[in-house]
Design a protein around this motif. Structure first.
Motif, PDB file in Angstrom:
ATOM      1  N   GLU A   1      19.920  -4.047   9.586  1.00 13.73           N
ATOM      2  CA  GLU A   1      19.617  -4.288  10.991  1.00 13.73           C
ATOM      3  C   GLU A   1      18.642  -3.258  11.534  1.00 13.73           C
ATOM      4  O   GLU A   1      17.714  -3.582  12.284  1.00 13.73           O
ATOM      5  N   ARG A   2      18.858  -1.991  11.171  1.00 11.75           N
ATOM      6  CA  ARG A   2      17.949  -0.939  11.631  1.00 11.75           C
ATOM      7  C   ARG A   2      16.535  -1.158  11.099  1.00 11.75           C
ATOM      8  O   ARG A   2      15.543  -1.013  11.821  1.00 11.75           O
ATOM      9  N   ILE A   3      16.454  -1.517   9.817  1.00 10.24           N
ATOM     10  CA  ILE A   3      15.141  -1.735   9.206  1.00 10.24           C
ATOM     11  C   ILE A   3      14.451  -2.928   9.855  1.00 10.24           C
ATOM     12  O   ILE A   3      13.276  -2.849  10.244  1.00 10.24           O
ATOM     13  N   ALA A   4      15.172  -4.043   9.991  1.00  7.64           N
ATOM     14  CA  ALA A   4      14.574  -5.257  10.546  1.00  7.64           C
ATOM     15  C   ALA A   4      14.085  -5.026  11.972  1.00  7.64           C
ATOM     16  O   ALA A   4      12.980  -5.456  12.347  1.00  7.64           O
ATOM     17  N   GLU A   5      14.882  -4.341  12.777  1.00  4.01           N
ATOM     18  CA  GLU A   5      14.487  -4.095  14.167  1.00  4.01           C
ATOM     19  C   GLU A   5      13.294  -3.153  14.231  1.00  4.01           C
ATOM     20  O   GLU A   5      12.378  -3.345  15.047  1.00  4.01           O
TER      21      GLU A   5
ATOM     22  N   LEU B   1      10.385   6.327  10.153  1.00  2.00           N
ATOM     23  CA  LEU B   1      11.568   5.550  10.523  1.00  2.00           C
ATOM     24  C   LEU B   1      12.879   6.237  10.152  1.00  2.00           C
ATOM     25  O   LEU B   1      13.940   5.824  10.598  1.00  2.00           O
ATOM     26  N   GLU B   2      12.812   7.259   9.305  1.00  5.25           N
ATOM     27  CA  GLU B   2      14.001   7.974   8.845  1.00  5.25           C
ATOM     28  C   GLU B   2      15.015   7.009   8.218  1.00  5.25           C
ATOM     29  O   GLU B   2      16.205   7.035   8.511  1.00  5.25           O
ATOM     30  N   ILE B   3      14.511   6.142   7.354  1.00  6.13           N
ATOM     31  CA  ILE B   3      15.329   5.174   6.623  1.00  6.13           C
ATOM     32  C   ILE B   3      15.128   5.439   5.135  1.00  6.13           C
ATOM     33  O   ILE B   3      13.997   5.725   4.714  1.00  6.13           O
ATOM     34  N   PRO B   4      16.182   5.379   4.328  1.00  3.93           N
ATOM     35  CA  PRO B   4      16.017   5.613   2.882  1.00  3.93           C
ATOM     36  C   PRO B   4      14.891   4.773   2.307  1.00  3.93           C
ATOM     37  O   PRO B   4      14.815   3.558   2.552  1.00  3.93           O
ATOM     38  N   GLU B   5      14.025   5.414   1.541  1.00  2.38           N
ATOM     39  CA  GLU B   5      12.802   4.755   1.082  1.00  2.38           C
ATOM     40  C   GLU B   5      13.088   3.572   0.168  1.00  2.38           C
ATOM     41  O   GLU B   5      12.367   2.572   0.202  1.00  2.38           O
ATOM     42  N   ASP B   6      14.148   3.662  -0.664  1.00  2.00           N
ATOM     43  CA  ASP B   6      14.419   2.550  -1.574  1.00  2.00           C
ATOM     44  C   ASP B   6      14.865   1.308  -0.799  1.00  2.00           C
ATOM     45  O   ASP B   6      14.511   0.178  -1.154  1.00  2.00           O
ATOM     46  N   GLN B   7      15.631   1.498   0.286  1.00  2.00           N
ATOM     47  CA  GLN B   7      16.058   0.362   1.096  1.00  2.00           C
ATOM     48  C   GLN B   7      14.868  -0.251   1.848  1.00  2.00           C
ATOM     49  O   GLN B   7      14.732  -1.478   1.942  1.00  2.00           O
ATOM     50  N   LEU B   8      14.012   0.608   2.372  1.00  2.00           N
ATOM     51  CA  LEU B   8      12.828   0.115   3.068  1.00  2.00           C
ATOM     52  C   LEU B   8      11.914  -0.635   2.110  1.00  2.00           C
ATOM     53  O   LEU B   8      11.340  -1.681   2.458  1.00  2.00           O
TER      54      LEU B   8
ATOM     55  N   LEU C   1       0.857  -1.188   0.000  1.00  2.00           N
ATOM     56  CA  LEU C   1       0.000   0.000   0.000  1.00  2.00           C
ATOM     57  C   LEU C   1       0.897   1.243   0.000  1.00  2.00           C
ATOM     58  O   LEU C   1       1.425   1.634   1.042  1.00  2.00           O
ATOM     59  N   PRO C   2       1.100   1.864  -1.161  1.00  2.00           N
ATOM     60  CA  PRO C   2       2.031   3.005  -1.251  1.00  2.00           C
ATOM     61  C   PRO C   2       1.684   4.153  -0.311  1.00  2.00           C
ATOM     62  O   PRO C   2       2.583   4.814   0.221  1.00  2.00           O
ATOM     63  N   GLN C   3       0.392   4.430  -0.095  1.00  2.00           N
ATOM     64  CA  GLN C   3       0.008   5.544   0.777  1.00  2.00           C
ATOM     65  C   GLN C   3       0.577   5.364   2.186  1.00  2.00           C
ATOM     66  O   GLN C   3       1.138   6.285   2.767  1.00  2.00           O
ATOM     67  N   ASN C   4       0.440   4.173   2.717  1.00  2.72           N
ATOM     68  CA  ASN C   4       0.921   3.907   4.073  1.00  2.72           C
ATOM     69  C   ASN C   4       2.426   3.680   4.098  1.00  2.72           C
ATOM     70  O   ASN C   4       3.090   3.977   5.101  1.00  2.72           O
ATOM     71  N   PHE C   5       2.955   3.160   3.010  1.00  2.00           N
ATOM     72  CA  PHE C   5       4.394   2.899   2.947  1.00  2.00           C
ATOM     73  C   PHE C   5       5.179   4.198   3.051  1.00  2.00           C
ATOM     74  O   PHE C   5       6.195   4.272   3.736  1.00  2.00           O
ATOM     75  N   ALA C   6       4.701   5.229   2.390  1.00  2.00           N
ATOM     76  CA  ALA C   6       5.398   6.515   2.431  1.00  2.00           C
ATOM     77  C   ALA C   6       5.414   7.078   3.848  1.00  2.00           C
ATOM     78  O   ALA C   6       6.422   7.626   4.308  1.00  2.00           O
ATOM     79  N   GLU C   7       4.306   6.943   4.572  1.00  2.00           N
ATOM     80  CA  GLU C   7       4.248   7.431   5.950  1.00  2.00           C
ATOM     81  C   GLU C   7       5.162   6.630   6.858  1.00  2.00           C
ATOM     82  O   GLU C   7       5.788   7.175   7.771  1.00  2.00           O
ATOM     83  N   LEU C   8       5.266   5.329   6.628  1.00  2.00           N
ATOM     84  CA  LEU C   8       6.145   4.489   7.429  1.00  2.00           C
ATOM     85  C   LEU C   8       7.600   4.911   7.241  1.00  2.00           C
ATOM     86  O   LEU C   8       8.358   5.027   8.222  1.00  2.00           O
ATOM     87  N   GLY C   9       8.011   5.159   6.009  1.00  2.00           N
ATOM     88  CA  GLY C   9       9.387   5.557   5.747  1.00  2.00           C
ATOM     89  C   GLY C   9       9.745   6.878   6.394  1.00  2.00           C
ATOM     90  O   GLY C   9      10.842   7.053   6.933  1.00  2.00           O
TER      91      GLY C   9
END
Length: 471
Positions: free
Chosen positions: A336-340, A221-228, A210-218
């Motif tokens: 590791e940051r993303i997984a945690e 989390l302050e993680i690069p969106e392509d990696q997430l 769900l792109p709408q929610n994915f953008a808010e999640l990124g």
């Protein structure tokens, strides 16, 4: 009967009859019953809505259309769809994640292409599962509400309530269905993928984001969106591969949820106490009671056992997905940051998920996720990914709760199997062998009794002495 001779009970009986028969409601009559002036326009609109709910519940069934309307109303409020740019970015993430997954699992890709969907589409696809999960609770609440209302009605009106039992039950179910729609609608604002809620709410083999929610999640989390995107896509594809390969798994999970849910009963004392003081013009108390789970009593022992089995199964699923996803995305810099962050988010859940747990009495987050992931890691390191993934071939090969606690026994069995050794018989094998032996003896005895007597035998089946044979 003259108006001066009418009593409040007479007015109430007439009101109930009109409600059940779809007749017009006199605002002045209601005003007189309430003992206060009521705006006729407001009252007329309220009674039309109320009669509509009664009309939709005449057969006593639960109106799940109310769930869909409420959920879609919330999900589609922003009116946003999936842009071409979002679809392209996620398609690329899915393609790369699929290649990486093929290196770390023997489970084959799904035939269905992964997709980016809207919140409304997620609601449409998942509603059948939410309905299946919630239906036992909705039925219990509808039945209990019927009894609670019957207990509050004077004796002289029992015949009216008795004849309207199915209608009352339908109204109670519709109230619950409407509340479920609000919860599912709010949940659509939080989930980022089809596998995000821990149970298989989308068709087996499907993979969606769900792109709408994915953008808010990124952003949170302050993680690069392509990696997430790569990590989430790998998780979603791993889940899709698992449920496509283990075709029995989805039904197995939903059956265990059903076993738990059908043991739920409603606290009738709490419901009756609330019904005795319920203000029809202010349904907030009923809404809060449904959403908080106040009407659901403590879990029974049977429910606790069913919940433990379900939590172990969900932990095995989530643990395997975690391990495979981590291996597939090992090239991602912030793995590791993303997984945690994702693990913590799943463990904590969100407001809508908490409301869903209270509404149906079931929390869908596996508590033993880390232990299950450690078991899958140990098994894969010891016997390889092919032997590890083969444990999903059949239900009876699944690791047990004891295997999660101590993987050494499971690893030893898999290693012995790889060497061609027969596994050691356990208590269940011994019991089964005894049953088979007893059955074989019983069948052999019946065959001996049913066999025709030989001419050389006497009437009791014993051999005749020589020279005493029949001519």
């Amino acid at each position: 009967m003259a108006d001066d001779d009418r009593t409040p009970d007479d007015d109430l009986q007439e009101l109930l009859r009109r409600l059940m028969n779809g007749g017009a409601i006199d605002p002045e009559q209601l005003s007189r019953m309430a003992g206060m002036p009521v705006d006729p326009a407001t009252l007329s609109q309220m009674m039309q809505q109320f009669q509509g709910m009664f009309a939709g519940a005449q057969d006593g069934s639960i109106s799940w259309d109310a769930t869909k309307r409420q959920a879609l109303h919330i999900a589609n409020q922003d009116g946003l769809g999936v842009t071409d740019g979002q679809r392209t970015d996620l398609d690329q993430a899915f393609a790369l994640a699929g290649l990486w997954l093929s290196e770390v699992t023997t489970l084959s890709p799904t035939a269905e292409l992964p997709r980016a969907i809207t919140r409304g589409q997620w609601v449409e696809q998942t509603l059948p599962v939410w309905q299946e999960v919630a239906e036992p609770v909705a039925t219990s609440i509808a039945d209990a509400l019927t009894e609670a209302l019957r207990s509050q009605v004077p004796e002289e009106m029992q015949d009216i309530v008795q004849s309207a039992g199915r209608l009352m039950r339908g109204v109670g179910g519709t109230l619950f269905a409407t509340q479920l729609g609000q919860v599912v609608g709010k949940l659509s604002l939080e989930v980022v993928s089809g596998a995000d809620v821990g149970i298989p709410v989308i068709p087996a083999g499907s993979a969606v984001l769900l792109p709408q929610n994915f953008a808010e999640l990124g952003a949170g989390l302050e993680i690069p969106e392509d990696q997430l995107a790569l990590y989430i896509a790998a998780r979603e594809l791993a889940s899709a591969r698992l449920f496509r390969h283990a075709k029995w798994l989805r039904l197995h999970i939903l059956s265990q949820i059903d076993d738990y849910a059908r043991g739920i009963s409603v606290d009738t004392d709490a419901l009756e106490e609330m019904a005795s003081r319920l203000d029809p013009s202010n349904p907030e108390e009923l809404r809060q009671a449904l959403e908080s789970g106040a009407l659901l009593p403590q879990q029974s022992e049977a429910q606790k056992l069913a919940l433990a089995r379900l939590e172990n199964l969900l932990a095995l699923v989530e643990g395997w997905i975690d391990v495979v996803t981590a291996d597939a995305t090992a090239r991602v810099p912030h793995l590791e940051r993303i997984a945690e962050a994702i693990r913590r988010r799943r463990a904590e859940g969100g407001p809508a998920e908490d409301a869903l747990g209270a509404l149906v009495g079931l929390r869908l987050r596996p508590r033993r996720l880390r232990e299950a992931a450690a078991m899958w890691r140990a098994v894969g390191d010891a016997v390889g990914i092919a032997a590890r993934d083969s444990l999903w071939d059949y239900p009876d090969l699944m690791p047990t709760s004891e295997d999660i606690d101590d993987p050494a026994g499971l690893i030893a069995r898999l290693e012995a199997q790889a060497r061609g050794e027969q596994p050691e018989a356990d208590d269940m094998d011994d019991a089964l062998a005894r049953l088979l032996a007893e059955e074989a003896e019983r069948t052999e005895g019946e065959a001996d009794r049913d066999a025709p007597a030989s001419p050389s035998d006497d009437d009791e089946g014993h051999p005749r002495p020589e020279g005493d044979q029949p001519v």
